[in-house]
Design a protein around this motif. Structure first.
Motif, PDB file in Angstrom:
ATOM      1  N   UNK A 126       7.794 113.671 -78.633  1.00  0.00           N
ATOM      2  CA  UNK A 126       8.988 113.921 -79.444  1.00  0.00           C
ATOM      3  C   UNK A 126      10.113 114.351 -78.506  1.00  0.00           C
ATOM      4  N   UNK A 127      11.300 113.814 -78.717  1.00  0.00           N
ATOM      5  CA  UNK A 127      12.466 114.162 -77.901  1.00  0.00           C
ATOM      6  C   UNK A 127      13.224 115.321 -78.552  1.00  0.00           C
ATOM      7  N   UNK A 160       8.270 124.516 -80.869  1.00  0.00           N
ATOM      8  CA  UNK A 160       6.861 124.642 -81.276  1.00  0.00           C
ATOM      9  C   UNK A 160       6.047 123.438 -80.815  1.00  0.00           C
ATOM     10  N   UNK A 161       6.716 122.317 -80.658  1.00  0.00           N
ATOM     11  CA  UNK A 161       6.031 121.091 -80.250  1.00  0.00           C
ATOM     12  C   UNK A 161       6.166 120.847 -78.746  1.00  0.00           C
ATOM     13  N   UNK A 162       6.200 121.933 -77.992  1.00  0.00           N
ATOM     14  CA  UNK A 162       6.402 121.854 -76.550  1.00  0.00           C
ATOM     15  C   UNK A 162       5.405 120.968 -75.832  1.00  0.00           C
ATOM     16  N   UNK A 170       7.181 116.869 -69.712  1.00  0.00           N
ATOM     17  CA  UNK A 170       6.792 115.772 -68.841  1.00  0.00           C
ATOM     18  C   UNK A 170       6.763 114.403 -69.505  1.00  0.00           C
ATOM     19  N   UNK A 171       7.112 114.328 -70.804  1.00  0.00           N
ATOM     20  CA  UNK A 171       7.036 113.050 -71.515  1.00  0.00           C
ATOM     21  C   UNK A 171       8.335 112.665 -72.204  1.00  0.00           C
ATOM     22  N   UNK A 172       9.138 113.638 -72.566  1.00  0.00           N
ATOM     23  CA  UNK A 172      10.288 113.395 -73.428  1.00  0.00           C
ATOM     24  C   UNK A 172      11.594 113.650 -72.678  1.00  0.00           C
ATOM     25  N   UNK A 173      12.688 113.461 -73.401  1.00  0.00           N
ATOM     26  CA  UNK A 173      14.023 113.693 -72.840  1.00  0.00           C
ATOM     27  C   UNK A 173      14.825 114.559 -73.794  1.00  0.00           C
ATOM     28  N   UNK A 174      15.875 115.162 -73.252  1.00  0.00           N
ATOM     29  CA  UNK A 174      16.874 115.821 -74.081  1.00  0.00           C
ATOM     30  C   UNK A 174      18.045 114.846 -74.168  1.00  0.00           C
ATOM     31  N   UNK A 234      11.189 118.041 -67.706  1.00  0.00           N
ATOM     32  CA  UNK A 234      10.025 118.235 -66.847  1.00  0.00           C
ATOM     33  C   UNK A 234       9.069 119.268 -67.440  1.00  0.00           C
ATOM     34  N   UNK A 235       9.639 120.403 -67.879  1.00  0.00           N
ATOM     35  CA  UNK A 235       8.820 121.458 -68.474  1.00  0.00           C
ATOM     36  C   UNK A 235       9.705 122.446 -69.221  1.00  0.00           C
TER      37      UNK A 235
END
Length: 141
Positions: free
Chosen positions: A2-3, A46-48, A53-57, A72-73
């Motif tokens: 999830x982004x 909550x869905x950190x 390492x998978x999503x973007x802002x 990244x984290x």
């Protein structure tokens, strides 16, 4: 996965955001000792585990999603007054996206991958982002 989508308050262009990426971590004393861009926000997602390492802002500027940065984290931070925050630690790379209109909101929101605007094609003309933004404002994109 999830982004996250977030208003880029006080920044009016991707170029301005690029200018800040080297300075922002030091504004809060959040030096992670590497070449990263850090944004501090009040709430920890909550869905950190679906983000790191998978999503973007995806950044919203002037009512339009304009670009994204890989996350990244996430790191918890507590200030001297005991208030908890979340440091979003991002790659310094800023990827332009096809402009997508977004109404104002507070804080950040989750953004499903299927709802995220695609990246702009590399090597496009200098004014391709401006044309895409105008088409998005007209509701044609």
């Amino acid at each position: 996965m999830i982004h996250i989508v977030k208003l880029c308050v006080g920044v009016s262009s991707v170029e301005e955001l690029e200018g800040y990426r080297d300075e922002r971590a030091h504004w809060w004393g959040a030096d992670y000792g590497e070449d990263v861009h850090v944004h501090r926000t009040r709430m920890m997602p909550r869905r950190g585990s679906e983000i790191e390492g998978m999503a973007s802002i995806y950044w919203v500027m002037s009512g339009t999603i304009c670009c994204r940065q890989p996350i990244l984290r996430l790191a918890p931070y507590t200030d001297a007054e005991g208030k908890d925050y979340c440091d979003i630690i991002m790659a310094p790379d800023i990827v332009r996206t096809v402009p997508y209109p977004k109404r104002p909101f507070q804080g950040w929101r989750y953004l499903r991958p299927e709802d995220a605007p695609p990246d702009m094609e590399a090597g496009g003309s200098d004014n391709s982002a401006e044309i895409a933004a105008e088409l998005a404002r007209m509701g044609l994109l």
